[in-house]
Design a protein around this motif. Sequence first.
Motif, mmCIF file in Angstrom:
data_model
loop_
_atom_site.group_PDB
_atom_site.id
_atom_site.type_symbol
_atom_site.label_atom_id
_atom_site.label_comp_id
_atom_site.label_asym_id
_atom_site.label_seq_id
_atom_site.Cartn_x
_atom_site.Cartn_y
_atom_site.Cartn_z
ATOM 1 N N SER A 54 26.078 13.411 14.312
ATOM 2 C CA SER A 54 25.142 12.163 13.941
ATOM 3 C C SER A 54 23.880 12.864 14.119
ATOM 4 N N LYS A 55 23.807 14.401 14.282
ATOM 5 C CA LYS A 55 22.540 15.233 14.272
ATOM 6 C C LYS A 55 22.363 15.989 12.930
ATOM 7 N N SER A 56 21.847 15.596 12.178
ATOM 8 C CA SER A 56 21.394 16.423 10.711
ATOM 9 C C SER A 56 21.435 17.701 10.652
ATOM 10 N N ILE A 92 12.417 15.801 4.627
ATOM 11 C CA ILE A 92 13.445 14.859 4.859
ATOM 12 C C ILE A 92 13.348 13.899 3.798
ATOM 13 N N ALA A 105 22.508 11.870 6.678
ATOM 14 C CA ALA A 105 22.236 11.219 7.964
ATOM 15 C C ALA A 105 22.593 9.922 7.714
ATOM 16 N N LEU A 110 18.619 13.444 3.714
ATOM 17 C CA LEU A 110 18.892 14.715 3.861
ATOM 18 C C LEU A 110 17.500 15.565 3.819
#
Length: 190
Positions: A54-56, A92, A105, A110
């Motif tokens: 879940s962490k990009s 992002i 994400a 991204l």
Amino acid sequence: MKDDFKSESQEAINVLKRGGLILYPTDTVWGIGCDSTNPEAIEKVFALKKRSESKSLICLVSDFKMLNEYVEDVPEVAYDILKYAAKPTTIIYDDPIRVAENLIADDNTLAIRVTKDKFCKELVRRFRRPIVSTSANISGEKTPESFSQIAPEILKGVDYVVNLHQSKKSTKPSAIIKLSNDGKVKVVRK
């Protein structure tokens, strides 16, 4: 030096094409890299870093042309931010395209940095697609300031270590800015 760049980038590209992981010097810190379009390679990065999916992750592109190939609609302000940024800046973006689903994400964004580092630019340009770039540490641990501080577990967990700039001290991680298609701008990391 140019020949070193070429041979090191070719070795790294061979590993990336096979779905392997590389350890390489970026424009900021030493990074773990893989093919941004290969979901299995991205899973290996999460496993090596012991990081929640879940962490990009961030990926690098070589120029604005490549950026436009992997983001549905790049906001105009992004070009000005990147043109005038005093340090490496990751943005992002909403609506990434043509990358592995597990790189995107949950909010359909991204993080992408247009690299200015000569080696990274050459590597990404020759690979012809974005390369994942995440700090060379176990999730939650301190980011190594130099190659010598990289944990043995990380060194053993990658398929290839780029043999360049190993005595150079890393700079700080990039600034991160979130640009939403609705015009909102948020500084995530200065």
